[in-house]
Design an enzyme around this catalytic site. Structure first.
Site, PDB file in Angstrom:
ATOM      1  N   CYS A  78       0.853  -1.190   0.000  1.00  0.00           N
ATOM      2  CA  CYS A  78       0.000   0.000   0.000  1.00  0.00           C
ATOM      3  C   CYS A  78       0.899   1.252   0.000  1.00  0.00           C
ATOM      4  CB  CYS A  78      -0.921  -0.076   1.210  1.00  0.00           C
ATOM      5  SG  CYS A  78      -2.467   0.774   1.034  1.00  0.00           S
ATOM      6  N   ASP A 115      -7.494  -2.640  -9.248  1.00  0.00           N
ATOM      7  CA  ASP A 115      -7.050  -1.514  -8.420  1.00  0.00           C
ATOM      8  C   ASP A 115      -7.071  -0.230  -9.255  1.00  0.00           C
ATOM      9  OD1 ASP A 115      -5.924   0.046  -6.440  1.00  0.00           O
ATOM     10  OD2 ASP A 115      -4.219  -1.279  -6.083  1.00  0.00           O
ATOM     11  N   HIS A 119      -7.086  -3.674  -4.733  1.00  0.00           N
ATOM     12  CA  HIS A 119      -6.066  -3.235  -3.795  1.00  0.00           C
ATOM     13  C   HIS A 119      -6.066  -4.147  -2.562  1.00  0.00           C
ATOM     14  CE1 HIS A 119      -3.266  -0.010  -2.815  1.00  0.00           C
ATOM     15  NE2 HIS A 119      -3.680  -0.093  -1.567  1.00  0.00           N
TER      16      HIS A 119
END
Lengths: 87, 247
Positions: free
Chosen positions: B123, B183, B215
């Site tokens: 992330c 994503d 994601h």
């Protein structure tokens, strides 16, 4: 994703955190990963008093729909009262 | 390999020589081994990140995750520390590089260290893994769905962040990128742009984009978890590190 999207504002009021009631001076509002809620993204609000340290915090993580309903309820209540009360 | 590991909090010298806390895990046998720096995500050095550190130790690496929020919130719970760091504007890139440098030095100082060190982040940590690898002499970097390595953050971000396009020529090591096709940050178009940029700079890299994954597909306690992508991704990570750190 980590949205990074954050709004910070000064607030005046009190909140009840892990150590009891305290004055709060700062709010951060962000749509991002929660720490506790089992969701990918939640609408998160932290009410903080930075002078008292990082644990001086009232936190909430709401599903976006719940957050919207809460925000609408707050605005509706404020709108229903005379300005002298809400200003 | 003896399967015993030890995991504990340690102090490392971070950016500017600041002493910051880190979470360190190591196998207890007497084999020399490389190291991995695990960069935590925006929610902080939490249980999930510590599990990842222990996973690398169980796989045979020295592994350490520096607490990037230690300065704002020493000793605080990870979620409180993350909130404090967010309220104060996030982690500056320069400080991140210094903290990863200190963590890497800590790993190289272990008596059984081979001296080879890699970095991985998820992330926001994915972007920071690339950032660190552009500024530090590392041997491997793994970017798991880091946003804004390329692309442009929207206007008005209170957290100062910019893309890394101008820094990619300095990438010091091979890069493994693991992404989800669904994503949006990073989007497939952005990872394709990164792929192209790295190729143009002659940088060794390996990308995998998983169909049906968005994601955070590695996060087992979130709805975004995709077991097929996560299992394959872990396999690719350890194969990549086997080539880059253990060769």
């Amino acid at each position: 994703m980590c949205t990074y999207l954050t709004k910070c504002l000064e607030v005046a009021g009190s909140g009840k955190g892990a150590a009891g009631w305290m004055r709060v001076t700062t709010a951060t509002v962000y749509l991002d990963h929660p720490a506790h809620a089992p969701d990918d993204h939640t609408l998160n609000v932290d009410l903080l008093n930075p002078d008292l340290g990082p644990a001086a915090r009232v936190a909430m993580e709401l599903e976006p729909r719940s957050a919207r309903q809460l925000a609408e309820a707050i605005l509706a209540l404020l709108a229903a009262e005379p300005e002298a009360v809400t200003s | 390999m003896d399967e015993a590991i030890r995991a504990e909090a340690v102090d490392v010298a971070g950016h500017g020589g600041d002493r910051i806390q880190a979470y360190f895990a190591q196998p207890l046998d007497s084999t020399s081994r490389p190291g991995m720096v695990v960069i935590h995500h925006m929610p902080g050095l939490d249980r999930q990140t510590k599990e990842t550190v222990r996973r690398f130790a169980a796989q045979g690496y020295f592994a350490v995750s520096p607490n990037l929020y230690w300065r704002e919130a020493p000793g605080a719970d990870p979620d409180d520390a993350a909130a404090a760091a967010r309220a104060s504007g996030g982690v500056p890139d320069e400080r991140l590089v210094g903290d990863v440098a200190g963590a890497a030095d800590f790993l190289r100082s272990q008596p059984l260290a081979t001296g080879k060190v890699g970095v991985i982040g998820y992330c926001s940590g994915g972007r920071q893994a690339v950032l660190a690898a552009c500024h530090l002499p590392l041997q491997a970097a793994v970017d798991c769905y880091g946003a804004f390595v390329v692309g442009q953050p929207p206007e008005g971000f209170p957290i100062a962040i910019h893309n890394l396009i101008d820094q990619l020529p300095s990438l010091s090591c091979p890069l493994l990128g693991l992404f989800g096709a669904e994503d949006q940050h990073p989007s497939p178009a952005e990872t394709a742009e990164l792929d192209s940029l790295l190729a143009s700079h002659g940088k060794e890299h390996e990308f995998k984009t998983y169909p049906g994954a968005g994601h955070a597909f590695f996060a087992p306690d979130r709805p975004s978890y995709r077991p097929e992508a996560a299992v394959d991704g872990w396999g690719r990570i350890f194969a990549f590190l086997g080539r880059t750190l253990e060769g």
